[in-house]
Enzyme design. Structure first.
Site, PDB file in Angstrom:
ATOM      1  N   LYS A 220       0.863  -1.177   0.000  1.00  0.00           N
ATOM      2  CA  LYS A 220       0.000   0.000   0.000  1.00  0.00           C
ATOM      3  C   LYS A 220       0.901   1.229   0.000  1.00  0.00           C
ATOM      4  O   LYS A 220       1.646   1.473   0.948  1.00  0.00           O
ATOM      5  CB  LYS A 220      -0.917   0.025   1.217  1.00  0.00           C
ATOM      6  CG  LYS A 220      -1.770   1.295   1.287  1.00  0.00           C
ATOM      7  CD  LYS A 220      -2.454   1.452   2.631  1.00  0.00           C
ATOM      8  CE  LYS A 220      -3.087   2.838   2.733  1.00  0.00           C
ATOM      9  NZ  LYS A 220      -3.644   3.108   4.071  1.00  0.00           N
TER      10      LYS A 220
ATOM     11  N   GLY B 290      -7.967   9.356  10.147  1.00  0.00           N
ATOM     12  CA  GLY B 290      -8.259   9.447  11.571  1.00  0.00           C
ATOM     13  C   GLY B 290      -9.325  10.452  11.949  1.00  0.00           C
ATOM     14  O   GLY B 290      -9.601  10.640  13.132  1.00  0.00           O
TER      15      GLY B 290
ATOM     16  N   GLY C 195     -11.001   8.103   6.815  1.00  0.00           N
ATOM     17  CA  GLY C 195     -12.156   8.948   7.091  1.00  0.00           C
ATOM     18  C   GLY C 195     -13.364   8.222   7.635  1.00  0.00           C
ATOM     19  O   GLY C 195     -14.272   8.853   8.176  1.00  0.00           O
TER      20      GLY C 195
ATOM     21  N   ASN D 274      -8.763   1.816   9.945  1.00  0.00           N
ATOM     22  CA  ASN D 274      -8.013   1.503  11.164  1.00  0.00           C
ATOM     23  C   ASN D 274      -8.596   2.252  12.356  1.00  0.00           C
ATOM     24  O   ASN D 274      -9.115   1.662  13.289  1.00  0.00           O
ATOM     25  CB  ASN D 274      -6.544   1.821  10.978  1.00  0.00           C
ATOM     26  CG  ASN D 274      -5.658   1.396  12.143  1.00  0.00           C
ATOM     27  OD1 ASN D 274      -4.460   1.612  12.142  1.00  0.00           O
ATOM     28  ND2 ASN D 274      -6.210   0.758  13.166  1.00  0.00           N
TER      29      ASN D 274
END
Length: 269
Positions: free
Chosen positions: A111, A172, A199, A220
């Site tokens: 990634k 975040g 987001g 995450n």
């Protein structure tokens, strides 16, 4: 508890990345958890098969003697997706991917994220394009974090990235999908899978991304920063499945006025 994959319920196209088919359309990160045990429990609850790891921040073997993430998330059970979080130029990002390939015995799936600044963690698309060109040329299978600019997304696909991952909101932030209209354009034009990355704040955000037609969702903070990460992971598992089913089913058209659920003709007088 893992729900049945969508493919068992309705006709659907398989979710394929780098030639491998996955049942889960939820990809999860491994940062911000209280400890490795909570990480393990949350990721198990999510049903995810692909877990992304920040190579510059997480030990996956480069620091002998320290706790190793792969001890709780073994590579024979999960597809490890090393990422370049914390990189702010193409040179750093390429170097990090090369390190990951060495640590993971020739693993090519990565990634790519190249950040513009610490305050917003917004992608630096110029450096991202530079890094993507090098990594694709070197044989990496590049999933790339990018802005919600349809032109940049198209260029990344043309370079040879195997998936483009536009942000829904800042990393975040938990703001959800801030610009669904740009995302719809990206989805219409894409020749490779489109995943929302960054987001997402709660289950409804994940469902909306899937209802728009995204191939998958990566998250995450939405799980790790929840008051109960394991429960939220399970919620996200169901949300992604529900959103995919709704997309395949096709929603009813929106109407300005009411439409009776029961027929008005033949009423009993």
């Amino acid at each position: 508890m893992n729900s049945a994959p969508v493919s068992n319920l309705v006709s659907d196209q398989p979710f394929v990345l780098a030639g491998r088919t996955y049942q889960s359309r939820l990809l999860v990160g491994t940062g911000k958890y209280r400890d490795l045990e909570q990480t393990r429990l949350a990721i198990e609850a999510s049903g995810a098969e692909i877990v992304t790891v920040a190579v510059r921040r997480t030990n996956i073997g480069q620091n002998p003697g320290e706790p190793n993430l792969l001890d709780v998330l073994p590579a024979d059970r999960y597809t490890i997706l090393p990422n370049t979080a914390g990189c702010f130029d193409a040179i750093e990002a390429v170097r990090t991917c090369r390190l990951a390939r060495e640590l993971l015995d020739g693993h090519n799936l990565v990634k790519l994220e190249v950040l513009a600044d610490q305050k917003t963690l917004f992608p630096n698309v110029i450096e991202t394009l530079k890094a993507a060109e090098v990594l694709v040329r070197e044989g990496f299978d590049v999933m790339v974090y990018t802005s919600d600019d349809p032109i940049i997304a198209r260029q990344l696909g043309e370079i040879g990235c195997i998936a483009v991952m536009p942000l829904a909101g800042l990393i975040g932030s938990g703001l959800g999908i801030c610009n669904p209209y740009n995302l719809r354009i990206i989805l219409e034009e894409a020749k490779v899978p489109v995943l929302v990355d960054a987001g997402v704040g709660t289950a409804s955000d994940a469902s909306i991304a899937m209802e728009l037609g995204c191939a998958a969702v990566l998250m995450n903070s939405a799980i790790a920063n929840a008051q109960n990460p394991v429960m939220m992971a399970q919620a996200m598992n169901h949300a992604v499945i529900a959103g995919r089913l709704a997309y395949l089913a096709g929603r009813m058209p929106k109407k300005l006025y009411a439409s009776a659920s029961s027929p008005l003709s033949g009423l009993i007088n």
